[in-house]
Design an enzyme around this catalytic site. Sequence first.
Site, mmCIF file in Angstrom:
data_model
loop_
_atom_site.group_PDB
_atom_site.id
_atom_site.type_symbol
_atom_site.label_atom_id
_atom_site.label_comp_id
_atom_site.label_asym_id
_atom_site.label_seq_id
_atom_site.Cartn_x
_atom_site.Cartn_y
_atom_site.Cartn_z
ATOM 1 C CB SER A 1 -1.293 0.100 1.130
ATOM 2 O OG SER A 1 -1.976 -0.924 1.120
ATOM 3 C CD GLU B 1 -7.090 -8.961 -7.310
ATOM 4 O OE1 GLU B 1 -8.282 -9.266 -7.053
ATOM 5 O OE2 GLU B 1 -6.643 -7.218 -7.110
#
Length: 307
Positions: free
Chosen positions: A86, A182
Site C-alpha cells: 500500500s 491482488e
Amino acid sequence: MKLWFSTLKLKKAAAVLLFSCVALAGCANNQTNASQPAEKNEKTEMKDDFAKLEEQFDAKLGIFALDTGTNRTVAYRPDERFAFASTIKALTVGVLLQQKSIEDLNQRITYTRDDLVNYNPITEKHVDTGMTLKELADASLRYSDNAAQNLILKQIGGPESLKKELRKIGDEVTNPERFEPELNEVNPGETQDTSTARALVTSLRAFALEDKLPSEKRELLIDWMKRNTTGDALIRAGVPDGWEVADKTGAASYGTRNDIAIIWPPKGDPVVLAVLSSRDKKDAKYDDKLIAEATKVVMKALNMNGK
C-alpha cells in the site's frame, strides 16, 4: 659580502617555508586518511546493525534514507525489489494531484458494493452517496482504504497509466501492474507490483518536496500523510519525540511490512526514508517493531537520533 649573506638568509627562509608547506600537507593528508577509516567503521557498524535486525526478526530489509539538507544517505539493500504493497497509494495520489486541479478534487465519484474489496473502512460507509476525489484520497492515504485506491487508480487510467506517469518523473523502477488487493500477492523473483527503497524515496521526494506538484498540492499530500492513522508503530515509533512524520504504510504476502515517510526534525531539513521488509514464507507474519528499530539505526547513522 652583505649581498651574499642576504642571499643565504633568503635561501634558508625558502627552505623552511617549503618544509612547512610539506609538513602541513602531510598533516592534512593524515587527517583525511584518519577520517576515512572512521567513516568506513561507521558504515560497517550500520550494516552490522541492520544485519542483526534481520537475524533477530528473521526478515530481509531494504532501506534508503536521504537527508535533504546535507544530501547524506543511508543505504542497505537499497536497490533490491520488494512488494510495494500500500505504499503505492502515496504515489498514486501524487499522480492524481498532477492530473487534477484543486477544483476537480471536488468531483463526486459514484460506485457500488461490487467495487468494495477486502478492506474498505471508509468507502463501505458511503456506497449510497459516493465520495469526492478529495475524500477518496483522504481515505486511501490516512486509512489505507483499498477500494479508494482502486477508484483513484481508475481515474488516472489504471496501473499502466500510473507506470507511465512515474517514468515521466524519472522512476524507471516502480512497476505497478494490478489493483488492490491482488497487488499484494508477489512471489520471490517477480517484479510485478514491486519497487526498491531508493526508487520510492526518490519518487516520494519528487511529489512531496520538489516541483512535480505546485506548493498547494504538495501541502495537501503532506497533510494527508501527516494525519495517517496506520503508522504509529512503524517509522513514527523510531524517531525522537517531537519530530513530525508524514508516512504511508503497506503490508503484503511473505511477511511484507513497509513504510515510506518524510521526517521533519525540530531543526533542519526533512529526511525522506523508505523501510521495506519481507520474510521467506508466504504466510509469514510481520512485526511492526522491525520497522521502528530499523528507523532508529537510520537516525543514528545520520547523527540525528538526539537532534
